[in-house]
Scaffold this active site. Structure first.
Site, mmCIF file in Angstrom:
data_model
loop_
_atom_site.group_PDB
_atom_site.id
_atom_site.type_symbol
_atom_site.label_atom_id
_atom_site.label_comp_id
_atom_site.label_asym_id
_atom_site.label_seq_id
_atom_site.Cartn_x
_atom_site.Cartn_y
_atom_site.Cartn_z
ATOM 1 N N CYS A 191 46.333 42.940 45.057
ATOM 2 C CA CYS A 191 45.599 43.982 44.335
ATOM 3 C C CYS A 191 44.868 44.947 45.265
ATOM 4 C CB CYS A 191 44.641 43.371 43.321
ATOM 5 S SG CYS A 191 43.607 42.030 43.930
ATOM 6 N N HIS A 218 38.362 41.988 42.532
ATOM 7 C CA HIS A 218 39.471 42.806 42.042
ATOM 8 C C HIS A 218 39.118 44.270 42.297
ATOM 9 C CE1 HIS A 218 43.137 43.753 40.107
ATOM 10 N NE2 HIS A 218 42.598 44.341 39.058
ATOM 11 N N ASP A 267 45.298 50.622 36.324
ATOM 12 C CA ASP A 267 45.529 49.470 37.203
ATOM 13 C C ASP A 267 47.003 49.451 37.575
ATOM 14 O OD1 ASP A 267 46.025 46.837 38.281
ATOM 15 O OD2 ASP A 267 44.126 46.184 37.401
#
Length: 333
Positions: free
Chosen positions: A163, A190, A207
């Site tokens: 991520c 995150h 995202d």
């Protein structure tokens, strides 16, 4: 105590925190310095030569054609640039970047297992690497390194990671395509992106790892993730956007890294510094934008039954293996 009362108690607690005053100078809190340091992150996206290199890689004709088709099919609620970002999101997830759980063996292609971590070499340090994961092949025994790149040029060439690498590279590409973008940091490990929609006059959640657009509740309602801080960093706008992503009291973790007034002072100082190079009219426009966003975020402080209905259709996390997601509390409810 019923759920409405619990919700109201959570709201009262957050308001109390917001009015909390620091008994010590802001500089005595490590989080104050951490926030100021993170605010420098998006400036790496402003390199004109790097943006030109990105534009030479991007399939611009395809992205613009896909955006035009999405605009024709749309209901008028989004603008063309929003559709460009949606087209970029699809291409980035499906064709450009690769998610890495354990890297395949570079010698025979077999599966590997992690054996530990090591320090970066000089070249890796230059590319922003702070940590190198070490792996061994289950088939041939070959040992190899998996450096966690932070430098954009290295990410454009390697095109793989988790991520952190995904959000970093994608946010940069949004800037290369001319959109205002924020790099969003979450204290629970995150990161993702927000892009400003001129059409809707608001910041929109994106995202890249999940191919998720305008789904800010995907983390708490889809992944089942509990969070404390979500901070957005751009070159002209930094803000605590936690209320956009944390709407339900049971999903809020303690915000105890510093008094709320210290965090707000840090963000205020950064905005003043970043906007000092702008014209009066540009600063005024951003101040109006700040007011709209404050109203939006404050609206999420209403009791849950009024502000945010639960969405059971949001997906669980797609990226990462099951063990990794469970360890991070992101495997869904």
């Amino acid at each position: 105590m019923d759920f409405h009362a619990i919700s109201q108690r959570f709201i009262d607690m957050m308001r109390s925190k917001n009015s909390q005053n620091a008994s010590q100078p802001p500089e005595t809190y490590p989080f104050y310095h951490e926030v100021r340091q993170m605010s420098q992150h998006p400036w790496m996206y402003e390199d004109p030569e790097l943006q030109d290199y990105a534009l030479s890689i991007l399939p611009l004709d395809k992205l613009f054609q896909d955006a035009s088709e999405l605009e024709k099919e749309g209901d008028g609620s989004w603008g063309y640039q929003d559709y460009v970002i949606q087209a970029l999101l699809k291409w980035f997830k499906r064709e450009f970047f690769v998610w890495v759980n354990q890297p395949p063996c570079e010698k025979c292609g077999g599966e590997t297992h992690m054996t530990g971590n090591g320090p970066p070499n000089e070249e890796e340090k230059w590319n922003g690497v702070r940590n190198v994961e070490l792996y061994q092949c289950n088939v041939c025994g070959h040992n190899q390194r998996f450096p966690r790149y932070n430098r954009i040029r290295a990410l454009l060439d390697s095109r793989k990671g988790r991520c952190g690498e995904w959000a970093n590279c994608f946010t940069f590409l949004c800037r290369a395509l001319g959109s205002r973008a924020r790099w969003i940091w979450n204290a629970e490990d995150h990161v993702w992106t927000e892009v400003y929609s001129n059409k809707q006059q608001r910041w929109v959640h994106v995202d890249s790892g999940e191919e998720s657009f305008d789904e800010p509740l995907i983390y708490e309602q889809g992944w089942g993730k509990k969070m404390s801080y979500c901070l957005g960093f751009g070159i002209d706008s930094v803000r605590d956007v936690s209320h956009r992503y944390i709407r339900h009291p049971e999903n809020g973790l303690p915000r105890d890294r510093c008094p709320e007034s210290v965090l707000q002072q840090a963000l205020h100082e950064i905005n003043i510094e970043f906007r000092s190079r702008l014209t009066d009219s540009e600063r005024k426009a951003l101040e109006e934008e700040d007011k709209r966003e404050k109203d939006e975020l404050d609206g999420y402080m209403r009791p849950v039954s009024q502000a945010t209905p639960t969405n059971t259709d949001l997906p669980a996390r797609q990226t990462g293996n099951v063990e990794w997601k469970e360890k991070r509390g992101e495997a869904g409810k």
